[in-house]
Design a protein around this motif. Structure first.
Motif, short mmCIF file in Angstrom:
data_model
loop_
_atom_site.label_atom_id
_atom_site.label_comp_id
_atom_site.label_asym_id
_atom_site.label_seq_id
_atom_site.Cartn_x
_atom_site.Cartn_y
_atom_site.Cartn_z
N LYS A 152 -8.68 -20.33 37.42
CA LYS A 152 -7.42 -19.67 37.08
C LYS A 152 -6.50 -20.62 36.31
O LYS A 152 -5.48 -20.20 35.77
CB LYS A 152 -6.72 -19.19 38.36
N LEU A 153 -6.87 -21.90 36.30
CA LEU A 153 -6.08 -22.91 35.58
C LEU A 153 -6.42 -22.89 34.10
O LEU A 153 -7.47 -22.41 33.69
CB LEU A 153 -6.37 -24.30 36.16
N ASP A 154 -5.49 -23.45 33.30
CA ASP A 154 -5.77 -23.58 31.87
C ASP A 154 -6.95 -24.52 31.66
O ASP A 154 -7.15 -25.48 32.42
CB ASP A 154 -4.55 -24.13 31.13
N LYS A 155 -7.71 -24.26 30.63
CA LYS A 155 -8.91 -25.06 30.35
C LYS A 155 -8.57 -26.48 29.89
O LYS A 155 -9.43 -27.36 29.89
CB LYS A 155 -9.77 -24.38 29.29
N ASN A 156 -7.32 -26.71 29.49
CA ASN A 156 -6.92 -28.07 29.09
C ASN A 156 -6.04 -28.74 30.14
O ASN A 156 -5.41 -29.77 29.88
CB ASN A 156 -6.20 -28.05 27.73
N ASP A 157 -5.99 -28.17 31.34
CA ASP A 157 -5.21 -28.74 32.44
C ASP A 157 -6.12 -29.63 33.30
O ASP A 157 -6.47 -29.29 34.43
CB ASP A 157 -4.60 -27.62 33.28
N ASP B 126 -11.78 -31.32 25.15
CA ASP B 126 -11.27 -30.01 25.52
C ASP B 126 -10.61 -29.35 24.31
O ASP B 126 -10.81 -28.16 24.04
CB ASP B 126 -10.24 -30.13 26.65
N LEU C 138 -11.46 -25.81 22.43
CA LEU C 138 -10.43 -24.78 22.38
C LEU C 138 -9.92 -24.54 20.96
O LEU C 138 -9.21 -23.56 20.72
CB LEU C 138 -9.26 -25.17 23.29
#
Length: 299
Positions: free
Chosen positions: A186-191, A227, A231
């Protein structure tokens, strides 16, 4: 007189016959030499025979075949690696991490960072002997080969792979298919910070400092740029303000590298794709000496 002579002759004859008996006894004795008989009869090899019976041998081979996938490893407390080894590791596995990010949604920075941390950049016992780069244990569903290794408890079961790529793919599947890791997606892919903390909270590692170590590796080696590549966004590195002494011009957005233990001009130049001469020129270095904590301009 004749009778006396005849009697004497008979006595001599019997004496002569009696004198032959020792010869017969000697012959009989020599023909039945006991050492020879014992040598022939004594089963010198026979006692070990049962060990080599075909059935026993086949059973032994069968057991050995069943245990080929099990290896006993000695526990190690720490794996020390150089910066150059880490950089080589990143170069080797970055494309696999990016590919898995596209397919499974796990940040490449997290995958690479965990690979470095868990495997000692590929030099740890589990990675070297079992191609296990993420410390994944067997768990109930695992039916493949395994190794035993001392971790939280002695001789725990860890998965074994034919090649590192299989370990990377299994790492992705491991996170995707377990409910306890579902919040991560559920987190951003760059977090990468949120992912690092989430892994610890979900029980991936028992080390309370796991998030700090993982985040430190990602930032130190700028793994988050992979990342950004996946993206399709611009990667913004850390920036500082410096003054060019020769031109007396204030410049910003200059990439710096802080020297850590194990760094050399060669490893730094390789990491940032810059020649050693350019690196020395940008930083006014006349020799090859650099010190820990020193900040070098690399762009």
């Amino acid at each position: 007189m004749i009778k006396k002579i005849f009697l004497l002759f008979c006595i001599v004859f019997f004496i002569a016959c009696g004198s032959n008996k020792p010869v017969v006894r000697t012959s009989k004795s020599s023909s039945s030499s006991k050492p020879v008989v014992r040598t022939v009869r004594k089963p010198i090899v026979k006692p070990s025979g049962p060990v080599y019976k075909p059935d026993s041998q086949n059973s032994s081979n069968s057991n050995a075949k069943n245990e080929e996938s099990i290896e006993i490893l000695e526990a190690t407390t720490r794996v020390k690696v150089t910066t150059a080894l880490v950089l080589d590791y990143i170069e080797k596995f970055k494309e696999i991490a990016k590919k898995d990010m596209k397919e499974y949604g796990i940040p490449a920075s997290i995958t690479l960072g965990q690979g470095i941390l868990e495997s000692g950049a590929g030099t740890g016992p589990l990675s070297a002997q079992a191609n296990n780069h993420f410390g994944i244990k067997c768990h109930k569903e695992w039916t493949g080969p395994s190794v035993k290794y001392d971790d939280d408890v002695a001789q725990e079961c860890f998965r074994k792979y034919n090649k590192p790529e299989e370990s990377y793919r299994d790492h992705s599947l491991f996170l995707v298919t377990r409910e306890r890791y579902s919040n991560l997606f559920k987190l951003d892919k760059n977090d990468y910070v949120g992912w690092s903390r989430g892994l610890k909270n979900a029980g991936y590692a028992t080390d309370p400092n796991y998030p700090t170590k993982l985040i430190g590796l990602i930032e130190r080696y700028q793994l988050q740029k992979y990342d950004a590549e996946v993206l399709g966004v611009d990667y913004v590195s850390k920036t500082v303000t410096t003054i060019d002494k020769d031109k007396d011009i204030v410049s910003t957005n200059i990439d710096l590298h802080q020297v850590i233990k194990g760094d050399t001009l060669y490893s730094i130049s390789k990491r940032y794709n810059i020649s050693i001469e350019d690196l020395k020129k940008k930083n006014n270095i006349s020799d090859t000496g650099i010190s820990i904590g020193q900040k070098l301009i690399v762009k």
